[in-house]
Design a protein around this motif. Structure first.
Motif, PDB file in Angstrom:
ATOM      1  N   ARG A 216      17.042 -19.839 -23.558  1.00  0.00           N
ATOM      2  CA  ARG A 216      18.236 -19.749 -22.603  1.00  0.00           C
ATOM      3  C   ARG A 216      18.025 -18.744 -21.638  1.00  0.00           C
ATOM      4  NH1 ARG A 216      23.236 -21.186 -26.428  1.00  0.00           N
ATOM      5  NH2 ARG A 216      23.029 -19.038 -26.852  1.00  0.00           N
ATOM      6  N   PRO A 217      18.161 -19.041 -20.401  1.00  0.00           N
ATOM      7  CA  PRO A 217      17.759 -20.408 -19.829  1.00  0.00           C
ATOM      8  C   PRO A 217      16.621 -20.888 -19.720  1.00  0.00           C
ATOM      9  CG  PRO A 217      17.953 -18.635 -18.010  1.00  0.00           C
ATOM     10  CD  PRO A 217      18.241 -17.979 -19.263  1.00  0.00           C
ATOM     11  N   THR A 218      16.478 -22.124 -19.560  1.00  0.00           N
ATOM     12  CA  THR A 218      15.150 -22.585 -19.282  1.00  0.00           C
ATOM     13  C   THR A 218      15.050 -23.297 -17.898  1.00  0.00           C
ATOM     14  OG1 THR A 218      14.804 -23.349 -21.667  1.00  0.00           O
ATOM     15  CG2 THR A 218      13.533 -24.608 -20.014  1.00  0.00           C
ATOM     16  N   LEU A 219      14.179 -22.708 -16.929  1.00  0.00           N
ATOM     17  CA  LEU A 219      14.069 -23.388 -15.725  1.00  0.00           C
ATOM     18  C   LEU A 219      12.879 -24.208 -15.734  1.00  0.00           C
ATOM     19  CD1 LEU A 219      15.975 -21.179 -15.088  1.00  0.00           C
ATOM     20  CD2 LEU A 219      14.762 -20.827 -12.804  1.00  0.00           C
ATOM     21  N   CYS A 220      12.993 -25.586 -15.355  1.00  0.00           N
ATOM     22  CA  CYS A 220      11.821 -26.457 -15.063  1.00  0.00           C
ATOM     23  C   CYS A 220      11.860 -26.944 -13.688  1.00  0.00           C
ATOM     24  CB  CYS A 220      12.214 -27.828 -15.884  1.00  0.00           C
ATOM     25  SG  CYS A 220      12.523 -27.392 -17.665  1.00  0.00           S
ATOM     26  N   PHE A 221      10.437 -26.885 -13.262  1.00  0.00           N
ATOM     27  CA  PHE A 221      10.063 -27.151 -11.983  1.00  0.00           C
ATOM     28  C   PHE A 221       9.335 -28.629 -12.162  1.00  0.00           C
ATOM     29  CE2 PHE A 221      10.756 -22.790 -12.022  1.00  0.00           C
ATOM     30  CZ  PHE A 221      11.502 -22.502 -10.633  1.00  0.00           C
ATOM     31  N   TRP A 222       9.780 -29.972 -11.496  1.00  0.00           N
ATOM     32  CA  TRP A 222       9.186 -30.961 -11.512  1.00  0.00           C
ATOM     33  C   TRP A 222       8.599 -31.405 -10.369  1.00  0.00           C
ATOM     34  CZ3 TRP A 222      12.566 -35.998 -11.776  1.00  0.00           C
ATOM     35  CH2 TRP A 222      11.991 -37.022 -11.753  1.00  0.00           C
ATOM     36  N   ALA A 223       7.189 -31.508 -10.577  1.00  0.00           N
ATOM     37  CA  ALA A 223       6.421 -31.574  -9.371  1.00  0.00           C
ATOM     38  C   ALA A 223       6.191 -33.263  -9.141  1.00  0.00           C
ATOM     39  CB  ALA A 223       5.144 -30.833  -9.273  1.00  0.00           C
ATOM     40  N   LEU A 358      12.723 -35.256 -21.032  1.00  0.00           N
ATOM     41  CA  LEU A 358      12.891 -33.781 -20.532  1.00  0.00           C
ATOM     42  C   LEU A 358      13.998 -33.618 -19.769  1.00  0.00           C
ATOM     43  CD1 LEU A 358       9.013 -33.014 -19.740  1.00  0.00           C
ATOM     44  CD2 LEU A 358      10.385 -32.712 -21.848  1.00  0.00           C
ATOM     45  N   LEU A 359      14.391 -34.557 -18.813  1.00  0.00           N
ATOM     46  CA  LEU A 359      15.377 -34.540 -17.812  1.00  0.00           C
ATOM     47  C   LEU A 359      16.727 -35.147 -18.651  1.00  0.00           C
ATOM     48  CD1 LEU A 359      13.607 -35.758 -14.842  1.00  0.00           C
ATOM     49  CD2 LEU A 359      13.829 -33.859 -15.538  1.00  0.00           C
ATOM     50  N   GLN A 364      22.554 -24.653 -20.199  1.00  0.00           N
ATOM     51  CA  GLN A 364      21.335 -23.790 -19.924  1.00  0.00           C
ATOM     52  C   GLN A 364      20.026 -24.236 -19.389  1.00  0.00           C
ATOM     53  OE1 GLN A 364      22.076 -19.941 -19.300  1.00  0.00           O
ATOM     54  NE2 GLN A 364      24.125 -20.964 -19.446  1.00  0.00           N
ATOM     55  N   LEU A 365      19.947 -25.585 -19.030  1.00  0.00           N
ATOM     56  CA  LEU A 365      19.099 -26.265 -18.656  1.00  0.00           C
ATOM     57  C   LEU A 365      19.064 -26.423 -17.241  1.00  0.00           C
ATOM     58  CD1 LEU A 365      16.038 -27.766 -18.926  1.00  0.00           C
ATOM     59  CD2 LEU A 365      17.217 -29.776 -19.370  1.00  0.00           C
ATOM     60  N   PRO A 400      22.303 -24.225  -9.461  1.00  0.00           N
ATOM     61  CA  PRO A 400      22.435 -25.576  -9.713  1.00  0.00           C
ATOM     62  C   PRO A 400      21.177 -26.452  -9.860  1.00  0.00           C
ATOM     63  CG  PRO A 400      24.370 -25.080  -8.806  1.00  0.00           C
ATOM     64  CD  PRO A 400      23.248 -23.994  -8.623  1.00  0.00           C
ATOM     65  N   GLY A 401      20.714 -27.195 -10.684  1.00  0.00           N
ATOM     66  CA  GLY A 401      19.565 -27.895 -10.389  1.00  0.00           C
ATOM     67  C   GLY A 401      20.076 -29.575 -10.460  1.00  0.00           C
TER      68      GLY A 401
END
Length: 483
Positions: A216-223, A358-359, A364-365, A400-401
């Motif tokens: 935490r935190p986990t940042l995800c970049f979805w291409a 995953l989504l 904290q995601l 925010p994502g």
């Protein structure tokens, strides 16, 4: 009593949670994950953990779209070029080794960047799962021994027996799997044998837990992209995809020919394309073409030799000549088209996995969707938005994502595979798509035409025999009347 159990489970979960950041870059094949992960690692001073079950093998750089030395830009990449073609890396082995690497990076004040297209590898690093809680009940060495013993036992089970074996051990998991999904069947059996708990039961526990984040935190970049996949395959072919695939197959077949003294075509028929590196897109799709060139005598001297396979320049020239002649050119075109179809299907499965696994909303995601469809606008549409998110994380105020969906409260009922059997072709199919494709295939239609011809010929023979029998009977009656 229930409150005590909940508290105990919560305590065990927290033992796996670390207040350190993790960056994940995921997306379907061909979306630019490698480029973005390198940019992120350079900005943060981190290292990259590749979560790709094919790129972990040495070679096959084009087929797996492995990052070149230039593309890596000096950033350390883990789990690339580690295995020989006859070795395997299971998901638990990957997870345990990768978590140790992440721990070391955090101790060195580095931010780990996880990237790859094998998304259940990614998920094993992102989330605390029921299997983690199960293994925490026993000593690590004991759990590892049980896992190894289960792998050995399951490996000895013939492919044709896997499905029936799983139906006895874990009917719920068997109901959602295709009888020919041998790798998944083996994994379900390994879980049951090594833990004493079925995979279906573990899935229910995971849903009850909500798969909390490990870091935490986990940042995800979805291409994401909507186009370019077919073009990417054409680029891979231009870079030498066919030569790379054929070089691997030639080496593998040569070794078996020397060891078993069987014909190359027989060895090909015994290869398992659902395990290890042979799962990679390209092997199955170009197999008819490879069989054709072998039958035409390509690499005959190599297969007759006991020395290590060396595909020399002359052999490659011979191959190129076979590929521009019919039927080689036709088989090549069909193989390329099938690679495009397989790539598109794989990308679709990847997107489905990402959305379903995953989504999902968790504390904290943060997930950021990046449109990588246009390489010319990469700086504005991908890198700058990613950079803003990274800076906000470093300031301990993540942006925010995407709005994420909560975890389902109940396990969705999987549709059991329906067996369709073609008695004419003596083949079975377990999906409507494969069954309909078979019915529309040229081979099936030829069988139908042949069966109709045989039926017509048999009908004519019977009519002829009946006519002859009738004439004989008439002749006999005439003889009796004369008498």
């Amino acid at each position: 009593m229930r409150a005590t159990l909940v508290a105990r489970v919560a305590s065990r979960i927290m033992a796996h949670v670390v207040d350190k950041p993790l960056i994940c870059v995921f997306g379907a094949t061909g979306t630019g994950k490698t480029k973005l992960s390198v940019q992120i690692a350079k900005h943060l001073g981190g290292e990259i953990i590749s979560s790709d079950s094919i790129q972990v093998y040495k070679g096959l750089d084009i087929a797996s779209n492995k990052a070149t030395s230039e593309e890596r830009q000096g950033i350390p990449h883990h789990f690339l070029d580690e295995l020989q073609m006859d070795e395997q890396l299971t998901m638990p082995e990957f997870r345990d080794r990768a978590l140790q690497l992440i721990k070391q990076m955090h101790q060195n004040n580095q931010v780990p960047v996880v990237v790859g297209g094998t998304h259940y590898y990614v998920e094993s690093l992102m989330s605390v799962t029921a299997s983690d809680l199960l293994e925490s009940d026993s000593e690590t060495a004991t759990a590892e021994t049980k896992r190894t013993d289960a792998q050995i036992e399951v490996a000895a089970i013939p492919d044709d027996d896997l499905y029936n074996k799983l139906k006895l051990v874990d009917p719920a998991s068997a109901a959602r799997l295709h009888p020919r999904e041998h790798r998944k069947l083996r994994r379900s059996l390994e879980i049951a044998m090594s833990t004493g708990t079925t995979q279906s039961a573990l899935i229910k526990q995971e849903q009850a837990l909500g798969s909390p984040l490990r870091f935490r935190p986990t940042l995800c970049f979805w291409a994401v992209l909507e186009r370019r996949l077919a073009k990417r395959v054409d680029e891979m072919v231009a870079q030498g995809l066919v030569h790379e695939i054929f070089g691997f197959l030639a080496t593998l077949v040569h070794r078996e020919v020397v060891d078993t003294r069987q014909r190359p075509t027989r060895v090909l028929g015994q290869l398992n394309f659902q395990h290890g590196i042979l799962q990679a897109i390209g092997f199955k799709e170009f197999l008819p073409l490879f069989e054709h060139v072998i039958n035409r005598g390509w690499l005959e001297e190599v297969f007759a030799s006991k020395k290590p396979t060396i595909v020399n320049q002359q052999a490659w020239q011979e191959l190129d000549e076979l590929l521009i002649q019919k039927p080689g050119s036709t088989l090549l075109a069909k193989g390329i088209e099938q690679v495009k179809v397989s790539t598109a299907r794989y990308a679709k499965r990847q997107q489905t996995w990402i959305r379903n696994r995953l989504l999902r909303e968790r504390d904290q995601l943060f997930v950021y969707k990046m449109d990588s469809s246009q390489p010319s606008t990469w700086e504005d549409t991908v890198w700058q938005p990613a950079l803003q998110a990274l800076k906000a994380m470093q300031a301990q105020d993540p942006l925010p994502g995407l709005a994420l969906q909560p975890w389902p409260t109940a396990t969705p009922v999987a549709e059991a595979p329906i067996e369709h059997t073609c008695s004419l072709c003596e083949r079975s199919f377990y999906s409507t798509r494969d069954w309909e494709s078979h019915l529309a295939s040229r081979a099936h239609k030829k069988r139908i035409a042949g069966a109709k011809r045989r039926e017509e010929n048999e009908r004519r023979r019977q009519a002829k025999r009946s006519a002859e029998a009738s004439r004989e009977a008439t002749g006999a009656d005439s003889t009796e009347d004369t008498s």
